[in-house]
Design a protein around this motif. Structure first.
Motif, short mmCIF file in Angstrom:
data_model
loop_
_atom_site.label_atom_id
_atom_site.label_comp_id
_atom_site.label_asym_id
_atom_site.label_seq_id
_atom_site.Cartn_x
_atom_site.Cartn_y
_atom_site.Cartn_z
N LEU A 65 0.87 -1.16 0.00
CA LEU A 65 0.00 0.00 0.00
C LEU A 65 0.91 1.22 0.00
N VAL A 66 0.71 2.13 -0.93
CA VAL A 66 1.47 3.38 -0.96
C VAL A 66 0.59 4.48 -0.37
N ALA A 67 1.08 5.13 0.68
CA ALA A 67 0.34 6.18 1.36
C ALA A 67 1.17 7.45 1.36
N GLY A 68 0.61 8.53 0.87
CA GLY A 68 1.36 9.79 0.83
C GLY A 68 0.47 10.95 1.18
N LEU A 69 1.08 11.98 1.76
CA LEU A 69 0.37 13.20 2.15
C LEU A 69 0.89 14.37 1.34
N SER A 70 -0.01 15.15 0.76
CA SER A 70 0.34 16.37 0.02
C SER A 70 1.24 16.01 -1.16
N LEU A 71 2.48 16.50 -1.20
CA LEU A 71 3.38 16.07 -2.26
C LEU A 71 3.45 14.55 -2.32
N GLY A 72 3.51 13.91 -1.17
CA GLY A 72 3.57 12.45 -1.14
C GLY A 72 2.38 11.80 -1.80
N GLY A 73 1.20 12.42 -1.69
CA GLY A 73 0.03 11.89 -2.36
C GLY A 73 0.13 12.02 -3.87
N TYR A 74 0.60 13.18 -4.33
CA TYR A 74 0.79 13.37 -5.78
C TYR A 74 1.82 12.38 -6.32
N VAL A 75 2.89 12.18 -5.57
CA VAL A 75 3.91 11.21 -6.00
C VAL A 75 3.33 9.80 -5.97
N GLY A 76 2.50 9.51 -4.97
CA GLY A 76 1.85 8.20 -4.92
C GLY A 76 0.98 7.95 -6.13
N ILE A 77 0.24 8.96 -6.57
CA ILE A 77 -0.60 8.82 -7.76
C ILE A 77 0.28 8.53 -8.98
N ALA A 78 1.37 9.26 -9.11
CA ALA A 78 2.28 9.04 -10.24
C ALA A 78 2.93 7.66 -10.18
N THR A 79 3.23 7.19 -8.97
CA THR A 79 3.83 5.86 -8.81
C THR A 79 2.84 4.78 -9.22
N ALA A 80 1.57 4.95 -8.83
CA ALA A 80 0.55 3.98 -9.20
C ALA A 80 0.39 3.89 -10.71
N GLU A 81 0.51 5.03 -11.38
CA GLU A 81 0.43 5.04 -12.84
C GLU A 81 1.63 4.34 -13.47
N ARG A 82 2.82 4.63 -12.95
CA ARG A 82 4.05 4.11 -13.58
C ARG A 82 4.35 2.68 -13.18
N PHE A 83 4.03 2.32 -11.93
CA PHE A 83 4.34 0.98 -11.41
C PHE A 83 3.09 0.32 -10.82
N PRO A 84 2.06 0.10 -11.61
CA PRO A 84 0.81 -0.43 -11.05
C PRO A 84 0.96 -1.80 -10.40
N GLY A 85 1.89 -2.61 -10.88
CA GLY A 85 2.08 -3.92 -10.29
C GLY A 85 2.66 -3.88 -8.90
#
Length: 252
Positions: A65-85
């Motif tokens: 589970l990737v959990a991020g706050l503020s910048l961390g949330g935006y980075v988490g969204i980008a990570t989910a897109e790039r590394f969905p597996g």
């Protein structure tokens, strides 16, 4: 047991998650993004940031589970897109603001901070300790502050299409906002973009105030990891379905 990777906010570091990690009942790791904490001085790009998160996931077994706050949330969204597996699920907190107005505000604040980073770091440190007194506030500043990287971060975040990223990610997404957080402005757009999303509001909390109670926040993350049904089983949140029906929160 599904682990958790935690991603910090702008100018902060992995240490901000210390109080939450201490309450988690599962493996967890907080990551320093480029230009922050132990990686201070490195250039910030979204590719480099998402690679840092993916590396942390790999260190915990390859799926988390990737959990991020503020910048961390935006980075988490980008990570989910790039590394969905690698991203088993996404807990994106305080990161549902977008558009020209938000970008302009970010750029103005970042440019001010970058003019005199030492002063901006001192002001931020004072403000964080006042906003979150005690161990939570100390954890926010323990890894040092990095206001000098803020302009790079703002350009990376505003240059990324979060809605397209959410639409591309097939996994479960929880958008978690403090009810008093101004950064929740476009939360409905973000929710509609998700293939399988839920919106969770934390009453009476602002942008960083969601960290004020690390125990309940850790329990929320654990509940999301466990996928325990349609409603999040915590005593301090209300969950909304995409069609805006409000679920009654359960108590333990």
């Amino acid at each position: 047991m599904l682990p958790v990777v935690l991603v910090h906010g702008i100018r902060l570091s992995a240490t901000m998650w210390g109080p939450v990690i201490s309450h988690l009942d599962r493996p967890a790791m907080a990551v320093d993004l480029p230009g922050h904490g132990t990686r201070s001085g490195e250039p910030f790009t979204m590719d480099a940031a998402t690679s840092a998160v993916a590396d942390a996931v790999d260190a915990l077994g390859g799926r988390a589970l990737v959990a991020g706050l503020s910048l961390g949330g935006y980075v988490g969204i980008a990570t989910a897109e790039r590394f969905p597996g690698r991203v088993a699920g996404l807990m994106a907190m305080g990161c549902t603001a977008r558009g020209p107005a938000a970008a302009g505000t970010y750029r103005f604040a970042a440019s001010l901070a970058a003019r005199n980073p030492s002063l901006a770091n001192r002001i931020s440190s004072y403000g964080l300790r006042r906003l979150l007194p005690g161990p939570v506030g100390e954890a926010m500043v323990a890894g040092g502050l990095s206001c000098e990287v803020m302009p790079q971060v703002v350009e990376a975040v505003t240059g990324h299409d979060q809605l397209a990223a959410l639409a591309a990610y097939p996994g479960r997404v929880w958008l978690v906002n403090g009810a008093r957080d101004p950064f929740r402005a476009n939360e409905r757009e973000f929710l509609r973009a998700c293939r399988n999303g839920r919106l969770i509001l934390i009453p009476h909390r602002g942008h960083l105030g969601v960290l004020a109670a690390p125990g309940p926040l850790a329990r929320l993350a654990g509940d999301l990891c466990d996928q325990l049904g349609s409603y999040v089983r915590t005593s301090y949140v209300q969950e909304e379905r995409p069609e805006s029906a409000v679920a009654t929160p359960r108590t333990r």
